[in-house]
Design an enzyme around this catalytic site. Structure first.
Site, short mmCIF file in Angstrom:
data_model
loop_
_atom_site.label_atom_id
_atom_site.label_comp_id
_atom_site.label_asym_id
_atom_site.label_seq_id
_atom_site.Cartn_x
_atom_site.Cartn_y
_atom_site.Cartn_z
N HIS A 50 44.38 -28.44 -1.12
CA HIS A 50 44.03 -29.37 -2.21
C HIS A 50 44.98 -30.58 -2.26
CE1 HIS A 50 41.08 -26.62 -3.72
NE2 HIS A 50 41.95 -25.70 -4.05
N HIS A 89 37.59 -22.23 -2.32
CA HIS A 89 37.54 -23.57 -2.91
C HIS A 89 37.35 -24.64 -1.83
CE1 HIS A 89 40.03 -21.07 -5.70
NE2 HIS A 89 39.23 -21.65 -6.59
N ASP A 169 40.42 -15.94 -1.18
CA ASP A 169 39.95 -15.87 -2.57
C ASP A 169 38.43 -15.77 -2.68
OD1 ASP A 169 40.00 -18.43 -1.56
OD2 ASP A 169 41.18 -19.29 -3.19
ZN LIG Z 1 41.22 -21.28 -2.98
#
Ligand SMILES: [Zn+2]
Length: 232
Positions: A50, A89, A169
């Site tokens: 990120h 993500h 995750d």
């Molecule tokens: Zn993640």
């Protein structure tokens, strides 16, 4: 800014930093560079995908996989690098860093819509392939998406090196997301990654159940090395 912190604080609402964060970030990025050189799995924290070109975000301080790519291109004569990101993500930071760079293919499988909001079906470029998946997807959906979207994109790009942003995750017992990938699923995805380039290395991203994480990393390692064995 990270380098000059003198006390703990919050970089954004979920990115905790302290006076030792810069050292931790440098160590993580350095280990990612070494893993890319040697074909290893960099088991590092903080994660990186990120982190944007000039700012930390979402638990990530420095974009480890991006540092590893640039290191291999600048110091080791590697031209074309593919990044496959199976963290649950979207790797928005990695996408942003390489968006206009046709020497780096970025492919991401992720839950969508979900944090950080980017990576939707219309967000694509010649060297950016986003594969958004609905909440609840498990091994079958991931493997199908991998075979239909990831394999052709990476084969077309024909990378010299493939780096995996390996987040866990998307596991069924992860507290942060709603996917249902199993240890076998991560083994399968990792084995498929290893078959896509002559050199492969991995860098840990997310994975927030500390009881399941070691077993998932082991399964991924088995996947990365099994394919190398069968491919000779
Ligand atoms: Zn993640």
């Amino acid at each position: 800014m990270l380098a000059t912190l003198t006390e703990p604080g919050l970089f954004d609402s979920d990115t905790v930093v302290s006076e030792t964060s810069w050292t931790a970030a440098l160590l993580a990025a350095g280990i990612a560079m070494e893993a890319a050189e040697t074909g290893a799995f960099a088991l590092v924290r903080p994660p990186g995908h990120h982190a944007r070109p000039r700012t930390a975000m979402g638990f990530c301080l420095v974009n480890n996989v991006a540092v590893a790519v640039r290191h291999m291109q600048a110091e080791h004569g590697v031209g074309r690098v593919a990044i496959v990101d199976y963290d649950v993500h979207h790797g928005n930071g990695t996408q942003e860093i390489f968006w206009a760079d046709d020497t780096v293919l970025f492919v991401s499988l992720h839950q969508w819509p979900f944090y950080p909001g980017t990576g939707g079906p219309d967000e694509q470029s010649d060297t950016t392939v986003n594969v958004p998946l609905s909440a609840g997807a498990g091994d079958e959906e991931y493997v199908l998406a991998f075979d239909q979207k990831v394999v052709p994109a990476v084969e077309r790009f024909d990378p010299e090196l493939l780096l995996v942003s390996a987040g866990f995750d998307a596991h069924e017992k992860d507290p942060l997301a709603q996917m249902r990938v199993s240890a076998d699923g991560f083994r399968e995805l990792s084995s498929r990654c290893a078959a896509l380039a002559p050199r492969v290395a991995a860098i840990l991203e997310g994975g927030y159940n500390i009881e399941t994480l070691p077993g998932l990393v082991t399964a991924a390692l088995e996947g990365f090395s099994s394919e190398k064995t069968t491919a000779g």
